[in-house]
Motif scaffolding. Structure first.
Motif, PDB file in Angstrom:
ATOM      1  N   PRO A  27       1.066  -1.108  -0.002  1.00 20.83           N
ATOM      2  CA  PRO A  27       0.038  -0.210  -0.360  1.00 20.83           C
ATOM      3  C   PRO A  27       0.542   0.957  -0.043  1.00 20.83           C
ATOM      4  CG  PRO A  27      -0.583  -1.506   1.631  1.00 20.83           C
ATOM      5  CD  PRO A  27       0.549  -1.986   1.332  1.00 20.83           C
ATOM      6  N   PRO A  28       0.199   2.753  -0.288  1.00 25.47           N
ATOM      7  CA  PRO A  28       1.572   3.802  -0.027  1.00 25.47           C
ATOM      8  C   PRO A  28       1.907   4.134   0.942  1.00 25.47           C
ATOM      9  CG  PRO A  28      -1.212   4.379  -1.063  1.00 25.47           C
ATOM     10  CD  PRO A  28      -0.682   2.930  -0.596  1.00 25.47           C
ATOM     11  N   GLY A  29       2.734   4.103   0.695  1.00 26.49           N
ATOM     12  CA  GLY A  29       3.679   4.539   2.369  1.00 26.49           C
ATOM     13  C   GLY A  29       4.718   3.667   2.691  1.00 26.49           C
ATOM     14  N   LEU A  30       4.315   2.514   2.572  1.00 26.43           N
ATOM     15  CA  LEU A  30       5.067   1.207   3.288  1.00 26.43           C
ATOM     16  C   LEU A  30       6.349   0.478   2.577  1.00 26.43           C
ATOM     17  CD1 LEU A  30       2.089   1.238   5.169  1.00 26.43           C
ATOM     18  CD2 LEU A  30       2.311  -1.214   5.087  1.00 26.43           C
ATOM     19  N   GLY A  31       6.068   0.597   1.300  1.00 24.76           N
ATOM     20  CA  GLY A  31       7.012  -0.178  -0.027  1.00 24.76           C
ATOM     21  C   GLY A  31       7.056  -1.259   1.318  1.00 24.76           C
ATOM     22  N   CYS A  32       8.513  -1.145   1.032  1.00 26.92           N
ATOM     23  CA  CYS A  32       9.935  -2.349   1.182  1.00 26.92           C
ATOM     24  C   CYS A  32       9.529  -3.248   2.422  1.00 26.92           C
ATOM     25  CB  CYS A  32      10.800  -2.150   0.648  1.00 26.92           C
ATOM     26  SG  CYS A  32      11.426  -2.371  -0.801  1.00 26.92           S
ATOM     27  N   THR A  33       9.367  -1.711   3.323  1.00 28.05           N
ATOM     28  CA  THR A  33       9.466  -2.223   4.457  1.00 28.05           C
ATOM     29  C   THR A  33       8.060  -3.012   5.280  1.00 28.05           C
ATOM     30  OG1 THR A  33       7.746  -0.605   5.607  1.00 28.05           O
ATOM     31  CG2 THR A  33      10.641  -0.208   5.465  1.00 28.05           C
ATOM     32  N   ALA A  34       7.186  -3.351   3.954  1.00 22.03           N
ATOM     33  CA  ALA A  34       5.827  -4.047   5.064  1.00 22.03           C
ATOM     34  C   ALA A  34       5.875  -5.414   4.613  1.00 22.03           C
ATOM     35  CB  ALA A  34       5.095  -3.727   3.657  1.00 22.03           C
ATOM     36  N   PHE A  35       7.347  -5.885   3.421  1.00 25.38           N
ATOM     37  CA  PHE A  35       7.489  -7.532   3.624  1.00 25.38           C
ATOM     38  C   PHE A  35       8.856  -7.455   4.103  1.00 25.38           C
ATOM     39  CE2 PHE A  35       5.560  -5.360  -0.326  1.00 25.38           C
ATOM     40  CZ  PHE A  35       3.617  -5.872   0.178  1.00 25.38           C
ATOM     41  N   GLU A  36       9.083  -7.629   5.084  1.00 23.92           N
ATOM     42  CA  GLU A  36      10.695  -7.673   5.702  1.00 23.92           C
ATOM     43  C   GLU A  36      10.441  -8.954   6.378  1.00 23.92           C
ATOM     44  OE1 GLU A  36      11.903  -5.198   8.724  1.00 23.92           O
ATOM     45  OE2 GLU A  36      12.262  -3.265   7.603  1.00 23.92           O
ATOM     46  N   GLN A  37       9.457  -9.812   6.796  1.00 21.76           N
ATOM     47  CA  GLN A  37       8.878 -10.690   6.614  1.00 21.76           C
ATOM     48  C   GLN A  37       8.926 -12.015   6.381  1.00 21.76           C
ATOM     49  OE1 GLN A  37       6.455 -10.989  11.196  1.00 21.76           O
ATOM     50  NE2 GLN A  37       6.938  -8.748  10.886  1.00 21.76           N
ATOM     51  N   GLN A  38       8.903 -11.277   4.642  1.00 19.16           N
ATOM     52  CA  GLN A  38       9.169 -12.668   3.549  1.00 19.16           C
ATOM     53  C   GLN A  38      10.385 -12.956   2.864  1.00 19.16           C
ATOM     54  OE1 GLN A  38       5.570  -9.926   4.374  1.00 19.16           O
ATOM     55  NE2 GLN A  38       5.325 -11.760   4.746  1.00 19.16           N
ATOM     56  N   HIS A  39      10.681 -12.043   4.126  1.00 23.04           N
ATOM     57  CA  HIS A  39      12.582 -12.476   3.136  1.00 23.04           C
ATOM     58  C   HIS A  39      12.870 -13.765   3.322  1.00 23.04           C
ATOM     59  CE1 HIS A  39      13.767  -8.067   3.822  1.00 23.04           C
ATOM     60  NE2 HIS A  39      13.034  -8.447   2.937  1.00 23.04           N
ATOM     61  N   PRO A  40      11.925 -14.394   4.287  1.00 27.14           N
ATOM     62  CA  PRO A  40      12.519 -16.507   4.797  1.00 27.14           C
ATOM     63  C   PRO A  40      12.023 -16.764   3.084  1.00 27.14           C
ATOM     64  CG  PRO A  40      11.637 -15.315   6.792  1.00 27.14           C
ATOM     65  CD  PRO A  40      11.453 -13.945   5.968  1.00 27.14           C
ATOM     66  N   LEU A  41      11.235 -16.283   2.536  1.00 26.96           N
ATOM     67  CA  LEU A  41      10.946 -17.141   0.859  1.00 26.96           C
ATOM     68  C   LEU A  41      11.879 -17.088   0.052  1.00 26.96           C
ATOM     69  CD1 LEU A  41       7.430 -15.215   0.766  1.00 26.96           C
ATOM     70  CD2 LEU A  41       8.042 -18.179   1.116  1.00 26.96           C
ATOM     71  N   GLU A  42      13.360 -16.057   0.571  1.00 28.40           N
ATOM     72  CA  GLU A  42      13.702 -16.335   0.006  1.00 28.40           C
ATOM     73  C   GLU A  42      14.903 -17.860  -0.619  1.00 28.40           C
ATOM     74  OE1 GLU A  42      18.257 -14.561   1.231  1.00 28.40           O
ATOM     75  OE2 GLU A  42      16.653 -13.671   2.724  1.00 28.40           O
ATOM     76  N   ASP A  43      14.798 -18.417   0.267  1.00 30.88           N
ATOM     77  CA  ASP A  43      15.294 -19.638  -0.243  1.00 30.88           C
ATOM     78  C   ASP A  43      14.948 -20.769  -1.063  1.00 30.88           C
ATOM     79  OD1 ASP A  43      12.391 -20.448   1.056  1.00 30.88           O
ATOM     80  OD2 ASP A  43      13.710 -21.260   2.299  1.00 30.88           O
ATOM     81  N   GLN A  44      13.814 -20.453  -1.630  1.00 24.67           N
ATOM     82  CA  GLN A  44      12.869 -21.108  -3.000  1.00 24.67           C
ATOM     83  C   GLN A  44      12.569 -20.191  -4.173  1.00 24.67           C
ATOM     84  OE1 GLN A  44       9.578 -22.922  -1.280  1.00 24.67           O
ATOM     85  NE2 GLN A  44       9.107 -23.874  -3.756  1.00 24.67           N
ATOM     86  N   PHE A  45      12.851 -18.863  -3.524  1.00 27.36           N
ATOM     87  CA  PHE A  45      12.697 -17.434  -4.110  1.00 27.36           C
ATOM     88  C   PHE A  45      13.147 -16.958  -5.059  1.00 27.36           C
ATOM     89  CE2 PHE A  45       8.413 -19.781  -2.967  1.00 27.36           C
ATOM     90  CZ  PHE A  45       7.832 -20.556  -3.568  1.00 27.36           C
ATOM     91  N   GLN A  46      13.136 -15.495  -5.571  1.00 23.88           N
ATOM     92  CA  GLN A  46      13.689 -14.730  -5.768  1.00 23.88           C
ATOM     93  C   GLN A  46      12.317 -13.455  -5.539  1.00 23.88           C
ATOM     94  OE1 GLN A  46      15.527 -11.938  -9.255  1.00 23.88           O
ATOM     95  NE2 GLN A  46      15.019 -13.620  -9.700  1.00 23.88           N
ATOM     96  N   VAL A  47      12.514 -12.834  -4.429  1.00 20.76           N
ATOM     97  CA  VAL A  47      11.488 -12.428  -3.692  1.00 20.76           C
ATOM     98  C   VAL A  47      11.859 -10.541  -3.539  1.00 20.76           C
ATOM     99  CG1 VAL A  47      11.060 -11.630  -1.426  1.00 20.76           C
ATOM    100  CG2 VAL A  47      11.234 -13.600  -1.702  1.00 20.76           C
ATOM    101  N   VAL A  48      11.378  -9.455  -4.344  1.00 22.31           N
ATOM    102  CA  VAL A  48      11.494  -8.492  -4.289  1.00 22.31           C
ATOM    103  C   VAL A  48      10.381  -7.428  -4.287  1.00 22.31           C
ATOM    104  CG1 VAL A  48      11.167  -6.875  -6.909  1.00 22.31           C
ATOM    105  CG2 VAL A  48      12.509  -8.699  -7.019  1.00 22.31           C
ATOM    106  N   SER A  49      11.248  -6.368  -3.945  1.00 24.17           N
ATOM    107  CA  SER A  49       9.788  -5.370  -3.063  1.00 24.17           C
ATOM    108  C   SER A  49      10.428  -4.169  -3.491  1.00 24.17           C
ATOM    109  CB  SER A  49       9.650  -5.577  -1.649  1.00 24.17           C
ATOM    110  OG  SER A  49      10.873  -5.599  -0.916  1.00 24.17           O
TER     111      SER A  49
END
Length: 265
Positions: A27-49
């Motif tokens: 959503p507006p304003g949050l940007g990359c900071t909203a998805f810091e807890q999705q970083h563990p997905l990087e073990d299988q995916f390319q995680v981009v925000s």
């Protein structure tokens, strides 16, 4: 810090891991900071925000560019910058609007669509009130206050709260206002029947803002699954990160590369 360019505007993004590309849209304003807890997905995916234009660490461009369609073009520029043939779009709340627009306009680039606590149009009193609060905050130059409220509602982690607050405080009020105004009147319901990629919607069972919108997706969006996370509210990427991450893994591994034969889990 990594940046990409869209319409002569420099936009900040973060990229982790390898594998299928997950593009998270906030959503507006949050940007990359909203998805810091999705970083563990990087073990299988390319995680981009990324920080949308005029938000956080990204440049503004023209003030009139705070629209859903320009946001969609910025996502296309990011996908091109990454050199990705196709991506899995993960739109959270308001971020689901440009995700839906992208899936409709660029089906050849869209492997799948994940909508987290999202909606195709604002049609409830509670959600409209949330948008109007955002607009009012930009009018009154209260982005700092808005940042504190959103940070507190999203996470108990103080360091992440501080990053959310800073990102919102550093956002341009004019672009934020345009985003909220554009989103308040946006309607993608007519696009949904034309989005044929595998799709997943995730809602918290106690979400008073957007839970009712699940029926819009169920009645109009082909090839979709719907998941409820019991006892959770709107801020699923942070308040139910483990569940969200597991649901995304399951969806990509079992549905994106296979035929969908059910409507709900």
């Amino acid at each position: 810090m990594p940046y990409f360019t869209s319409k002569n505007t420099s936009l900040y993004y973060e990229q982790r891991g390898q594998g299928p590309v997950l593009v998270f849209i906030s959503p507006p304003g949050l940007g990359c900071t909203a998805f810091e807890q999705q970083h563990p997905l990087e073990d299988q995916f390319q995680v981009v925000s990324f920080d949308p234009r005029g938000n956080g660490r990204s440049e503004c461009g023209e003030a009139a560019d705070g629209t859903i369609k320009q946001w969609t073009e910025d996502i296309y520029a990011l996908v091109s910058h990454l050199g990705a043939d196709q991506v899995i779009l993960c739109g959270y709340s308001f971020g689901g609007l440009p995700a839906q627009e992208f899936a409709y306009r660029y089906p050849e680039k869209t492997k799948a669509l994940v909508l987290i606590s999202s909606f195709p149009k604002v049609r409830t009193f509670m959600l409209a009130g949330k948008f109007r609060l955002g607009i009012w905050s930009t009018y009154e130059n209260l982005l700092g206050t808005l940042g504190k409220g959103l940070a507190f509602s999203h996470t108990k982690k103080q360091d992440q709260q501080e990053r959310i607050e800073k990102n919102i405080e550093n956002s341009d009020p004019g672009v934020m206002e345009q985003m909220y105004l554009n989103g308040l009147h946006y309607d993608s319901t007519g696009l949904l029947p034309h989005i044929t990629c595998p799709a997943l919607t995730i809602f918290g069972s106690n979400d008073v803002f957007v839970k009712k919108h699940q029926h819009d997706f169920q009645s109009r969006l082909p090839n979709m699954r719907n998941v409820h996370i019991q006892g959770k509210v709107h801020q699923l990427p942070t308040r139910a990160a483990g569940e969200v991450n597991a649901i995304i893994r399951n969806f990509v591994n079992n549905d994106v590369y296979a035929d969908i034969s059910q409507n709900v889990y």
